[in-house]
Write a protein that holds these residues in place. Structure first.
Motif, PDB file in Angstrom:
ATOM      1  N   LEU A 296      39.363 -12.762  -3.679  1.00 16.83           N
ATOM      2  CA  LEU A 296      38.453 -13.625  -4.441  1.00 16.83           C
ATOM      3  C   LEU A 296      37.684 -14.576  -3.517  1.00 16.83           C
ATOM      4  CD1 LEU A 296      40.640 -14.532  -7.567  1.00 16.83           C
ATOM      5  CD2 LEU A 296      38.724 -12.924  -7.435  1.00 16.83           C
ATOM      6  N   LEU A 297      38.378 -15.096  -2.491  1.00 16.48           N
ATOM      7  CA  LEU A 297      37.710 -15.986  -1.548  1.00 16.48           C
ATOM      8  C   LEU A 297      36.620 -15.243  -0.778  1.00 16.48           C
ATOM      9  CD1 LEU A 297      37.539 -18.742  -0.138  1.00 16.48           C
ATOM     10  CD2 LEU A 297      39.319 -17.965   1.438  1.00 16.48           C
ATOM     11  N   GLY A 298      36.922 -14.000  -0.382  1.00 16.31           N
ATOM     12  CA  GLY A 298      35.920 -13.198   0.314  1.00 16.31           C
ATOM     13  C   GLY A 298      34.711 -12.911  -0.556  1.00 16.31           C
ATOM     14  N   LEU A 299      34.955 -12.601  -1.840  1.00 15.73           N
ATOM     15  CA  LEU A 299      33.844 -12.344  -2.761  1.00 15.73           C
ATOM     16  C   LEU A 299      33.013 -13.606  -2.981  1.00 15.73           C
ATOM     17  CD1 LEU A 299      35.605 -10.085  -5.432  1.00 15.73           C
ATOM     18  CD2 LEU A 299      33.935  -9.375  -3.688  1.00 15.73           C
ATOM     19  N   ALA A 300      33.706 -14.756  -3.060  1.00 15.42           N
ATOM     20  CA  ALA A 300      32.981 -16.020  -3.254  1.00 15.42           C
ATOM     21  C   ALA A 300      32.081 -16.319  -2.051  1.00 15.42           C
ATOM     22  CB  ALA A 300      33.972 -17.163  -3.474  1.00 15.42           C
ATOM     23  N   CYS A 301      32.596 -16.104  -0.849  1.00  9.61           N
ATOM     24  CA  CYS A 301      31.792 -16.339   0.361  1.00  9.61           C
ATOM     25  C   CYS A 301      30.618 -15.360   0.428  1.00  9.61           C
ATOM     26  CB  CYS A 301      32.660 -16.199   1.607  1.00  9.61           C
ATOM     27  SG  CYS A 301      33.890 -17.511   1.798  1.00  9.61           S
ATOM     28  N   LEU A 302      30.893 -14.094   0.064  1.00  6.40           N
ATOM     29  CA  LEU A 302      29.816 -13.104   0.054  1.00  6.40           C
ATOM     30  C   LEU A 302      28.731 -13.493  -0.954  1.00  6.40           C
ATOM     31  CD1 LEU A 302      28.976 -10.363   1.263  1.00  6.40           C
ATOM     32  CD2 LEU A 302      30.104  -9.270  -0.683  1.00  6.40           C
ATOM     33  N   TRP A 303      29.154 -14.023  -2.090  1.00  7.13           N
ATOM     34  CA  TRP A 303      28.222 -14.482  -3.122  1.00  7.13           C
ATOM     35  C   TRP A 303      27.343 -15.618  -2.593  1.00  7.13           C
ATOM     36  CZ3 TRP A 303      25.884 -13.747  -7.594  1.00  7.13           C
ATOM     37  CH2 TRP A 303      25.427 -14.839  -8.329  1.00  7.13           C
ATOM     38  N   GLN A 304      27.967 -16.576  -1.929  1.00  4.58           N
ATOM     39  CA  GLN A 304      27.191 -17.708  -1.407  1.00  4.58           C
ATOM     40  C   GLN A 304      26.216 -17.264  -0.314  1.00  4.58           C
ATOM     41  OE1 GLN A 304      26.941 -20.795  -2.406  1.00  4.58           O
ATOM     42  NE2 GLN A 304      28.463 -20.606  -4.009  1.00  4.58           N
ATOM     43  N   LEU A 305      26.652 -16.373   0.558  1.00  3.86           N
ATOM     44  CA  LEU A 305      25.787 -15.930   1.656  1.00  3.86           C
ATOM     45  C   LEU A 305      24.672 -15.008   1.168  1.00  3.86           C
ATOM     46  CD1 LEU A 305      28.498 -15.304   4.399  1.00  3.86           C
ATOM     47  CD2 LEU A 305      26.884 -17.205   4.254  1.00  3.86           C
ATOM     48  N   SER A 306      24.851 -14.401   0.004  1.00  9.15           N
ATOM     49  CA  SER A 306      23.811 -13.502  -0.506  1.00  9.15           C
ATOM     50  C   SER A 306      22.519 -14.245  -0.813  1.00  9.15           C
ATOM     51  CB  SER A 306      24.317 -12.778  -1.763  1.00  9.15           C
ATOM     52  OG  SER A 306      24.488 -13.684  -2.847  1.00  9.15           O
ATOM     53  N   PHE A 307      22.612 -15.527  -1.170  1.00 12.98           N
ATOM     54  CA  PHE A 307      21.398 -16.297  -1.463  1.00 12.98           C
ATOM     55  C   PHE A 307      20.523 -16.432  -0.221  1.00 12.98           C
ATOM     56  CE2 PHE A 307      24.425 -17.838  -4.702  1.00 12.98           C
ATOM     57  CZ  PHE A 307      23.700 -17.547  -5.843  1.00 12.98           C
ATOM     58  N   SER A 308      21.156 -16.605   0.934  1.00  9.00           N
ATOM     59  CA  SER A 308      20.395 -16.699   2.184  1.00  9.00           C
ATOM     60  C   SER A 308      19.651 -15.393   2.460  1.00  9.00           C
ATOM     61  CB  SER A 308      21.334 -17.028   3.352  1.00  9.00           C
ATOM     62  OG  SER A 308      21.951 -18.285   3.173  1.00  9.00           O
ATOM     63  N   TYR A 309      20.254 -14.271   2.103  1.00 12.22           N
ATOM     64  CA  TYR A 309      19.609 -12.972   2.316  1.00 12.22           C
ATOM     65  C   TYR A 309      18.324 -12.874   1.499  1.00 12.22           C
ATOM     66  CZ  TYR A 309      18.680  -7.993   1.700  1.00 12.22           C
ATOM     67  OH  TYR A 309      18.063  -6.766   1.621  1.00 12.22           O
ATOM     68  N   PHE A 310      18.386 -13.263   0.223  1.00 13.71           N
ATOM     69  CA  PHE A 310      17.210 -13.118  -0.633  1.00 13.71           C
ATOM     70  C   PHE A 310      16.125 -14.150  -0.301  1.00 13.71           C
ATOM     71  CE2 PHE A 310      20.443 -10.982  -3.269  1.00 13.71           C
ATOM     72  CZ  PHE A 310      19.805  -9.766  -3.428  1.00 13.71           C
ATOM     73  N   THR A 311      16.518 -15.353   0.097  1.00 14.87           N
ATOM     74  CA  THR A 311      15.488 -16.328   0.491  1.00 14.87           C
ATOM     75  C   THR A 311      14.808 -15.904   1.787  1.00 14.87           C
ATOM     76  OG1 THR A 311      17.176 -17.661   1.623  1.00 14.87           O
ATOM     77  CG2 THR A 311      16.622 -18.281  -0.636  1.00 14.87           C
ATOM     78  N   SER A 312      15.574 -15.308   2.702  1.00 13.43           N
ATOM     79  CA  SER A 312      14.957 -14.864   3.957  1.00 13.43           C
ATOM     80  C   SER A 312      13.940 -13.753   3.705  1.00 13.43           C
ATOM     81  CB  SER A 312      16.032 -14.386   4.936  1.00 13.43           C
ATOM     82  OG  SER A 312      16.694 -13.235   4.451  1.00 13.43           O
ATOM     83  N   ARG A 313      14.197 -12.911   2.708  1.00 14.50           N
ATOM     84  CA  ARG A 313      13.223 -11.867   2.352  1.00 14.50           C
ATOM     85  C   ARG A 313      11.924 -12.484   1.850  1.00 14.50           C
ATOM     86  NH1 ARG A 313      15.670  -7.510  -1.640  1.00 14.50           N
ATOM     87  NH2 ARG A 313      13.469  -6.894  -1.542  1.00 14.50           N
ATOM     88  N   VAL A 314      12.047 -13.483   0.969  1.00 11.14           N
ATOM     89  CA  VAL A 314      10.855 -14.141   0.431  1.00 11.14           C
ATOM     90  C   VAL A 314      10.097 -14.862   1.544  1.00 11.14           C
ATOM     91  CG1 VAL A 314      10.041 -15.940  -1.142  1.00 11.14           C
ATOM     92  CG2 VAL A 314      11.871 -14.398  -1.851  1.00 11.14           C
ATOM     93  N   GLU A 315      10.822 -15.545   2.399  1.00 11.68           N
ATOM     94  CA  GLU A 315      10.178 -16.311   3.464  1.00 11.68           C
ATOM     95  C   GLU A 315       9.502 -15.398   4.476  1.00 11.68           C
ATOM     96  OE1 GLU A 315      13.422 -18.688   4.729  1.00 11.68           O
ATOM     97  OE2 GLU A 315      13.350 -19.955   2.926  1.00 11.68           O
TER      98      GLU A 315
END
Length: 732
Positions: free
Chosen positions: A13-32
């Motif tokens: 669950l901790l790994g999934l939570a961290c993956l969830w948080q880091l996924s936002f950086s992936y999508f913002t970097s695409r937009v930027e």
């Protein structure tokens, strides 16, 4: 090991939570990335226009990139869950200025000016003496200004009540007539605290509209200063203008030039007699004028139009020497300046007419002066000879900008309403919305909308001044001086920003609109310190930081695998999990990653491996004395083994990090944040994940090796006399 199932569930669950948080950086970097591509395309398009080749590409790119990102704020960029770019940006991991580039500013609210304003700019000599003395003491004292002011007041006015200065009809609820000096000081402290808090909130509103991604705004405890970090910003002057503007917007009724000019002649004569009493009174003459004013036909624009002569922009108007005097020698110029001290530095709004006569400019502009001479004009306007010649309700203000292609400012005459304590009938508190726009001539302007109360006042004010000028003033500078063409009933108004570079004008209009919408500062704020980190330096820091991180990580992974064999590989798994959890935790806490933060991650890698080294060495000791593998592993992870030493070293380091976090700021706080999070994740991965992997392997009947052949006995029975040969080792 008990509760293995629960630990596995928690880890997953901790790994999934961290993956969830880091996924936002992936999508913002695409937009930027897309925004950067579009911004460079727009830059190339602008520079392709003839005449724009010399425009600064980096500055244009920053403007267009920010516009692209702002336009995508509400665009849904996270598939499935439908998060917008703005929402993803709020959840991604932040990068500090040292990594992204930008500007850091330390602001201080001017408490002395706040106290003076609360006293309604009192002219009481004892009050002003106490203020001046407190200002002087503040330069060498650690005490706050209000404490210093109280002490100086008690020196100058030991028996005088402060209420006599601070009590006014406008502030009777803050400073009552019966208030003691202690009550006044307490009220001043409350107002000062409120001013700093309000300034912080206003700064947040201004910066939110500034187009800066992930700004950092922190109020420094105990000293009333505000630290602001603006990633990606490099226009220092624009930042200074936006942050320091008090946004004191006012709408003034004005005097006409033909009302003021005769009084200026009298003031000029009186100043000559005051400054040069040696001159015969008959010599103190001024330029002859004709009283007729030139007729103007203003263009209609929302019932307000700029008077065509208010800036007096003809070549004649910019000649600050007298039209009737031949000032071809230094002696003649000095003689003229003695006879006409005011008109020698300020050219009145008078023009040479046909047939040798003179005519007056229409409107509220009463003169022009070079920027270098405005201080001399202001000094003379403060003199008794000038004040006695002017109406008691006249107030003079300069234009915000010089006349185009000159260094000449225009002077306007305001009319102070009776019974307002020197304030205009309408100010910026009535503005509920403002936006950049273009007028009918294509010039950049800021359009404003007032609340119902302000709209009613504006309706009466414009109705009473049809055919006259109403000046729009921001921070005591006249931005517009339009002629009222008719009553304006809907609460609309505008500020014209004039000509010049279009991009610069649009940016200035957007900034001004944002300032007006955010509100006025309760007291002036000054910049104490500013630091600009260029994007190239930020990129260099990122590269060097990542390089150090990767080298440290690879080095540690290799050493552990080569020295501890299979157990080293398990330690490497725990180490990689530690880095993943650490970065994910930082993203979830909205912590800012800085260069010192990267140093904290590198230190965390070493500390995490240190725990595994202690455990593995303890297991090796048990294996050497003949213990079974599973029993040795259990002892290595227990309090009888390495656990107590691991907890001791990590807890003491965590306490150190906590102290740095509480009392540090900037880079120190960034390092402390990363260090504390890293300690928690390294404890979890070293103690639990490593043991889970080992126990899982042992439960399956597989073996775990803790040494290579070459490393099995490398330090066994080692006897190095470090202390006996301390001088040699000190030298090394």
């Amino acid at each position: 090991m008990q509760n293995k199932g629960a630990l596995w569930v928690f880890t997953i669950l901790l790994g999934l939570a961290c993956l969830w948080q880091l996924s936002f950086s992936y999508f913002t970097s695409r937009v930027e990335g897309k925004a950067r591509t579009e911004a460079w395309y727009q830059v190339d398009s602008v520079q392709a226009v003839p005449g724009n080749e010399k425009l600064d590409r980096d500055s244009l790119f920053l403007v267009y990139e920010n516009k692209q990102l702002r336009s995508r704020n509400e665009e849904k960029v996270y598939p499935v869950f439908g998060f917008t770019y703005r929402e993803c940006k709020e959840k991604e991991i932040n990068l500090g200025l040292d990594l992204k580039g930008g500007m850091a500013v330390t602001l201080e609210v001017s408490i002395p000016e706040l106290v003076v304003n609360l006293a309604d700019n009192s002219t009481d000599p004892q009050f002003n003496t106490a203020i001046a003395s407190a200002r002087a003491r503040q330069l060498a004292s650690a005490a706050d200004f209000i404490t210093l002011f109280e002490g100086e007041w008690n020196k100058v006015n030991p028996a005088t009540r402060m209420a006599a200065v601070f009590h006014t009809p406008e502030r009777k609820n803050i400073f009552t007539r019966e208030a003691t000096n202690d009550d006044i000081i307490a009220a001043l402290r409350t107002e000062a605290e409120s001013a700093v808090s309000n300034t912080e909130n206003i700064m947040r509103n201004r910066i939110d509209k500034f187009g800066v991604a992930q700004p950092v705004i922190q109020r420094q405890q105990f000293i009333g200063r505000i630290q602001i970090e603006l990633p990606g910003v490099k226009d220092k002057e624009r930042v200074r203008r936006v942050l320091q503007s008090t946004a004191n917007l006012e709408f003034w009724e004005t005097y006409e030039n033909d009302e003021i000019y005769p009084l200026l002649e009298k003031a000029n004569t009186a100043l000559s007699a005051t400054l040069h009493p040696e001159l015969p009174s008959s010599d103190t003459t001024t330029t002859d004028t004709a009283a007729a004013a030139r007729a103007t036909t203003p263009e209609k624009d929302d019932s307000l139009a700029a008077a065509s002569d208010t800036t007096a922009a003809s070549d004649d108007s910019l000649d600050l020497a007298a039209d009737s005097a031949e000032l071809d020698t230094a002696e003649a110029l000095a003689d003229y300046a003695k006879k006409n001290p005011l008109f020698a530095v300020m050219r009145p709004a008078v023009f040479a007419g046909e047939g040798g006569g003179y005519r007056l400019s229409r409107g509220a502009a009463v003169g022009n002066a070079r920027i270098a001479d405005t201080a001399d004009v202001a000094r003379m306007m403060r003199m008794t000879a000038f004040r006695n010649a002017m109406p008691s309700d006249a107030r003079f203000l300069w234009s915000a900008k010089p006349i185009e292609d000159t260094d000449v400012l225009t002077l306007y005459a305001m009319k102070v309403p009776r019974g307002t304590g020197g304030k205009p009938k309408l100010d910026g508190s009535s503005i509920i919305d403002a936006a950049q726009d273009f007028d009918m001539k294509g010039d950049v302007e800021v359009r404003m909308q007032m609340n119902p109360e302000g709209a009613q006042t504006w309706k009466v004010m414009t109705g009473d001044n049809v055919g006259k000028v109403v000046s729009i003033v921001l921070d005591d500078l006249v931005y517009s001086a339009p002629v009222v063409q008719g009553e304006i009933p809907n609460g609309n108004s505008s500020i014209s920003l004039g000509g010049g570079d279009l991009n610069k004008q649009i940016q200035e209009a957007e900034d001004l609109a944002n300032i007006l919408k955010a509100g006025a500062l309760p007291a002036p704020a000054r910049i104490l310190d500013e630091t600009v980190v260029g994007p190239s330096l930020g990129a260099e820091n990122v590269n060097s930081g990542l390089f150090s991180f990767v080298v440290a990580l690879i080095g540690v992974l290799l050493v552990m695998a080569l020295y501890y064999a299979r157990a080293g590989f398990i330690a490497d798994i725990a180490l990689l999990a530690n880095v993943f959890f650490l970065i994910g935790a930082m993203a979830s806490l909205q912590a800012t990653l800085t260069l010192p933060g990267i140093a904290g991650i590198v230190l965390t890698i070493g500390m995490a491996v240190d725990a595994n080294v202690l455990i593995n060495e303890r297991v090796r000791e048990e294996l050497r004395i003949g213990k079974m593998l599973k029993s040795a592993v259990d002892i290595g992870f227990s309090t009888q083994g390495a656990l107590s030493a691991i907890l001791d070293s990590n807890i003491t380091t965590f306490v150190t990090g906590l102290i740095l976090f509480l009392f540090g700021s900037g880079p120190i706080k960034g390092f402390a944040t990363t260090l504390m999070i890293g300690i928690l994740t390294s404890l979890f991965t070293a103690i639990f994940i490593s043991r889970l992997v080992m126990n899982n392997r042992l439960d399956k009947g597989k073996s775990i090796s803790f040494w290579m052949n070459w490393s099995k006995n490398i330090f066994v029975n080692a006897n190095y006399n470090f202390m006996g040969r301390r001088k040699i080792f000190y030298g090394i």
